[in-house]
Design a protein around this motif. Structure first.
Motif, PDB file in Angstrom:
ATOM      1  N   VAL A   1       0.836  -1.208   0.000  1.00  0.00           N
ATOM      2  CA  VAL A   1       0.000   0.000   0.000  1.00  0.00           C
ATOM      3  C   VAL A   1       0.869   1.255   0.000  1.00  0.00           C
ATOM      4  CG1 VAL A   1      -1.677   1.316   1.332  1.00  0.00           C
ATOM      5  CG2 VAL A   1      -1.963  -1.149   1.080  1.00  0.00           C
ATOM      6  N   LEU A   2       1.898   1.284   0.837  1.00  0.00           N
ATOM      7  CA  LEU A   2       2.754   2.467   0.920  1.00  0.00           C
ATOM      8  C   LEU A   2       3.511   2.710  -0.386  1.00  0.00           C
ATOM      9  CD1 LEU A   2       4.238   2.158   4.528  1.00  0.00           C
ATOM     10  CD2 LEU A   2       2.504   3.765   3.716  1.00  0.00           C
ATOM     11  N   LEU A   3       4.059   1.654  -0.976  1.00  0.00           N
ATOM     12  CA  LEU A   3       4.839   1.822  -2.210  1.00  0.00           C
ATOM     13  C   LEU A   3       3.961   2.309  -3.355  1.00  0.00           C
ATOM     14  CD1 LEU A   3       7.214  -1.288  -2.094  1.00  0.00           C
ATOM     15  CD2 LEU A   3       7.824   1.111  -1.744  1.00  0.00           C
ATOM     16  N   THR A   4       2.791   1.705  -3.513  1.00  0.00           N
ATOM     17  CA  THR A   4       1.914   2.113  -4.617  1.00  0.00           C
ATOM     18  C   THR A   4       1.402   3.540  -4.426  1.00  0.00           C
ATOM     19  OG1 THR A   4       0.092   1.012  -3.441  1.00  0.00           O
ATOM     20  CG2 THR A   4       1.176  -0.212  -5.189  1.00  0.00           C
ATOM     21  N   CYS A   5       1.064   3.911  -3.192  1.00  0.00           N
ATOM     22  CA  CYS A   5       0.568   5.259  -2.960  1.00  0.00           C
ATOM     23  C   CYS A   5       1.678   6.299  -3.118  1.00  0.00           C
ATOM     24  CB  CYS A   5      -0.052   5.350  -1.570  1.00  0.00           C
ATOM     25  SG  CYS A   5      -1.598   4.438  -1.392  1.00  0.00           S
ATOM     26  N   ILE A   6       2.912   5.963  -2.708  1.00  0.00           N
ATOM     27  CA  ILE A   6       4.028   6.885  -2.905  1.00  0.00           C
ATOM     28  C   ILE A   6       4.307   7.082  -4.395  1.00  0.00           C
ATOM     29  CG2 ILE A   6       6.529   7.119  -2.616  1.00  0.00           C
ATOM     30  CD1 ILE A   6       6.203   5.840   0.144  1.00  0.00           C
ATOM     31  N   ALA A   7       4.244   5.992  -5.166  1.00  0.00           N
ATOM     32  CA  ALA A   7       4.451   6.107  -6.610  1.00  0.00           C
ATOM     33  C   ALA A   7       3.357   6.955  -7.251  1.00  0.00           C
ATOM     34  CB  ALA A   7       4.482   4.707  -7.235  1.00  0.00           C
ATOM     35  N   SER A   8       2.102   6.751  -6.819  1.00  0.00           N
ATOM     36  CA  SER A   8       1.010   7.552  -7.367  1.00  0.00           C
ATOM     37  C   SER A   8       1.143   9.013  -6.974  1.00  0.00           C
ATOM     38  CB  SER A   8      -0.326   6.990  -6.869  1.00  0.00           C
ATOM     39  OG  SER A   8      -1.404   7.775  -7.322  1.00  0.00           O
ATOM     40  N   LEU A   9       1.596   9.286  -5.730  1.00  0.00           N
ATOM     41  CA  LEU A   9       1.798  10.662  -5.290  1.00  0.00           C
ATOM     42  C   LEU A   9       2.893  11.348  -6.096  1.00  0.00           C
ATOM     43  CD1 LEU A   9       1.435  12.999  -3.264  1.00  0.00           C
ATOM     44  CD2 LEU A   9       3.035  11.815  -1.753  1.00  0.00           C
ATOM     45  N   TYR A  10       3.989  10.667  -6.326  1.00  0.00           N
ATOM     46  CA  TYR A  10       5.073  11.250  -7.122  1.00  0.00           C
ATOM     47  C   TYR A  10       4.594  11.545  -8.546  1.00  0.00           C
ATOM     48  CZ  TYR A  10       9.510  11.647  -9.590  1.00  0.00           C
ATOM     49  OH  TYR A  10      10.549  12.088 -10.384  1.00  0.00           O
TER      50      TYR A  10
ATOM     51  N   CYS B   1      -5.658   4.489  11.790  1.00  0.00           N
ATOM     52  CA  CYS B   1      -4.318   5.067  11.976  1.00  0.00           C
ATOM     53  C   CYS B   1      -3.494   4.994  10.690  1.00  0.00           C
ATOM     54  CB  CYS B   1      -3.599   4.354  13.102  1.00  0.00           C
ATOM     55  SG  CYS B   1      -4.303   4.635  14.736  1.00  0.00           S
ATOM     56  N   LEU B   2      -3.601   3.877   9.973  1.00  0.00           N
ATOM     57  CA  LEU B   2      -2.829   3.715   8.746  1.00  0.00           C
ATOM     58  C   LEU B   2      -3.213   4.751   7.699  1.00  0.00           C
ATOM     59  CD1 LEU B   2      -0.962   2.187   6.784  1.00  0.00           C
ATOM     60  CD2 LEU B   2      -2.862   0.634   6.322  1.00  0.00           C
ATOM     61  N   PHE B   3      -4.502   4.883   7.422  1.00  0.00           N
ATOM     62  CA  PHE B   3      -4.927   5.811   6.373  1.00  0.00           C
ATOM     63  C   PHE B   3      -4.806   7.265   6.833  1.00  0.00           C
ATOM     64  CE2 PHE B   3      -7.016   1.978   4.720  1.00  0.00           C
ATOM     65  CZ  PHE B   3      -6.598   2.044   3.398  1.00  0.00           C
ATOM     66  N   SER B   4      -4.983   7.532   8.123  1.00  0.00           N
ATOM     67  CA  SER B   4      -4.764   8.897   8.607  1.00  0.00           C
ATOM     68  C   SER B   4      -3.306   9.296   8.418  1.00  0.00           C
ATOM     69  CB  SER B   4      -5.155   8.995  10.080  1.00  0.00           C
ATOM     70  OG  SER B   4      -6.512   8.702  10.266  1.00  0.00           O
ATOM     71  N   THR B   5      -2.395   8.391   8.775  1.00  0.00           N
ATOM     72  CA  THR B   5      -0.972   8.663   8.580  1.00  0.00           C
ATOM     73  C   THR B   5      -0.636   8.831   7.105  1.00  0.00           C
ATOM     74  OG1 THR B   5      -0.473   7.355  10.554  1.00  0.00           O
ATOM     75  CG2 THR B   5       1.353   7.834   9.066  1.00  0.00           C
ATOM     76  N   LEU B   6      -1.223   7.989   6.268  1.00  0.00           N
ATOM     77  CA  LEU B   6      -0.959   8.063   4.832  1.00  0.00           C
ATOM     78  C   LEU B   6      -1.445   9.382   4.250  1.00  0.00           C
ATOM     79  CD1 LEU B   6       0.181   6.293   2.533  1.00  0.00           C
ATOM     80  CD2 LEU B   6      -2.139   5.473   2.132  1.00  0.00           C
ATOM     81  N   PHE B   7      -2.632   9.830   4.653  1.00  0.00           N
ATOM     82  CA  PHE B   7      -3.163  11.089   4.144  1.00  0.00           C
ATOM     83  C   PHE B   7      -2.352  12.270   4.660  1.00  0.00           C
ATOM     84  CE2 PHE B   7      -7.687  10.319   2.556  1.00  0.00           C
ATOM     85  CZ  PHE B   7      -7.359   9.053   2.104  1.00  0.00           C
ATOM     86  N   LEU B   8      -1.931  12.231   5.935  1.00  0.00           N
ATOM     87  CA  LEU B   8      -1.131  13.325   6.482  1.00  0.00           C
ATOM     88  C   LEU B   8       0.244  13.388   5.821  1.00  0.00           C
ATOM     89  CD1 LEU B   8      -2.002  13.064  10.285  1.00  0.00           C
ATOM     90  CD2 LEU B   8      -2.721  14.844   8.684  1.00  0.00           C
ATOM     91  N   LEU B   9       0.849  12.226   5.576  1.00  0.00           N
ATOM     92  CA  LEU B   9       2.139  12.218   4.885  1.00  0.00           C
ATOM     93  C   LEU B   9       2.009  12.765   3.466  1.00  0.00           C
ATOM     94  CD1 LEU B   9       3.699   8.799   6.004  1.00  0.00           C
ATOM     95  CD2 LEU B   9       4.509  11.097   6.581  1.00  0.00           C
TER      96      LEU B   9
END
Length: 321
Positions: A35-44, A136-144
């Motif tokens: 989840v983190l890798l795919t979302c970071i790639a999409s954010l970039y 907590c996971l999605f809140s952290t992901l959205f804040l990051l």
């Protein structure tokens, strides 16, 4: 009063135990990394597109930069909200498919319930613990994501953007919570964790892949004649919209489109009287809430139904040593 306090303390201990077990499990760590890798790639990808392209002057959503981060893509990768809608159900299924049957298979449920703990506290702790991790996971992901965008661009989100992102976060938690409750229900009904996991993944694949194909086949079969009256065409479109909204992922997609794209005024067909004289401008946040309320209510109702079924089945089940 002392009995109530003791039960509450034991419930907190159960919730802490469940959170610890979830965090330490390899299945959660692996899926969290995906989840983190795919979302970071999409954010970039979205930030690169937004920095290179100048917003079109006729785009009513161009003023909402932080909302466009979650919806913009150049085509190489899906946007952020698509990744969340695709991988979120897998996270919920991963956390819940062996929540109850693993306790039966490991012979630990009789030892847990031999303590002064009620059955409903045991099941509630399973759900609350996993839901807290999801929140907590999605809140952290959205804040990051928001923090990286602020550092990258030097801009800050407006009050309306923060409100819409909070509502999108709430909708995401409810959506993943539905799949969590569904997998917990299968964990109560089937003793084998592999069986409950396969059934949960099969239902997710059905609504993601096969259900839209079935809806398209039905749409072609009952499509009215092009020369039909306006009432017949509108009835056909309303029926097809109702049919597509039986899928949980469609409810989530409709909700995210309304919350992250303020210029969308309706999810259904509009008449000429409604369109005539309308100025293309973003909706206020409370108007978007009115439109998305049906989707949020549908997901909440589905979650409550799944939890009620798992609660009823577990409370009637025999616990043996």
């Amino acid at each position: 009063m002392k009995k109530t306090d003791f039960n509450f303390r034991s419930f907190k201990i159960l919730v802490r135990k469940e959170i610890s077990d979830y965090i330490k499990s390899w299945k959660f760590i692996i899926l969290l990394g995906i989840v983190l890798l795919t979302c970071i790639a999409s954010l970039y990808n979205s930030l690169s597109v937004l920095r290179k392209n100048i917003p079109a002057p006729n785009d009513p959503d161009s003023i909402f930069f932080f909302l466009k981060i979650f919806t913009t893509s150049d085509g190489t990768l899906p946007p952020f909200h698509v990744f969340v809608g695709f991988l979120g159900p897998l996270l919920g299924i991963c956390l819940g498919f062996d929540a109850v049957n693993s306790e039966f298979n490991n012979r630990t449920i009789s030892r847990i319930l031999s303590q002064p703990i009620h059955r409903d506290s045991f099941l509630n702790a399973k759900f609350i613990g996993a839901l807290l991790i999801i929140a907590c996971l999605f809140s952290t992901l959205f804040l990051l994501t928001t923090g990286v965008a602020i550092i990258w661009t030097g801009l800050s989100p407006t009050f309306q953007e923060c409100g819409r992102l909070l509502l999108f976060l709430l909708l995401t938690i409810v959506y993943v919570g539905f799949w969590l409750n569904l997998s917990i229900l299968f964990s109560v009904l089937w003793r084998s964790p592999a069986t409950s996991a396969l059934i949960g993944i099969a239902i997710w694949l059905f609504f993601t892949v096969f259900y839209p194909l079935i809806v398209n086949v039905i749409a072609k079969r009952i499509m009215p004649d092009p020369y039909s009256s306006y009432q017949e065409i509108k009835a056909y479109q309303d029926f097809m919209l109702t049919l597509t909204r039986f899928a949980p992922n469609q409810l989530f997609d409709d909700g995210t489109n309304i919350l992250l794209m303020p210029s969308i005024r309706s999810l259904g067909p509009l008449s000429m009287e409604q369109v005539q004289g309308a100025i293309p401008s973003p909706l206020p946040i409370w108007e978007s809430i009115k439109i998305v309320w049906d989707q949020l209510t549908g997901l909440l109702a589905s979650t409550i139904i799944c939890f009620a079924l798992s609660y009823f089945s577990f409370m009637r089940r025999e616990i043996r040593a």
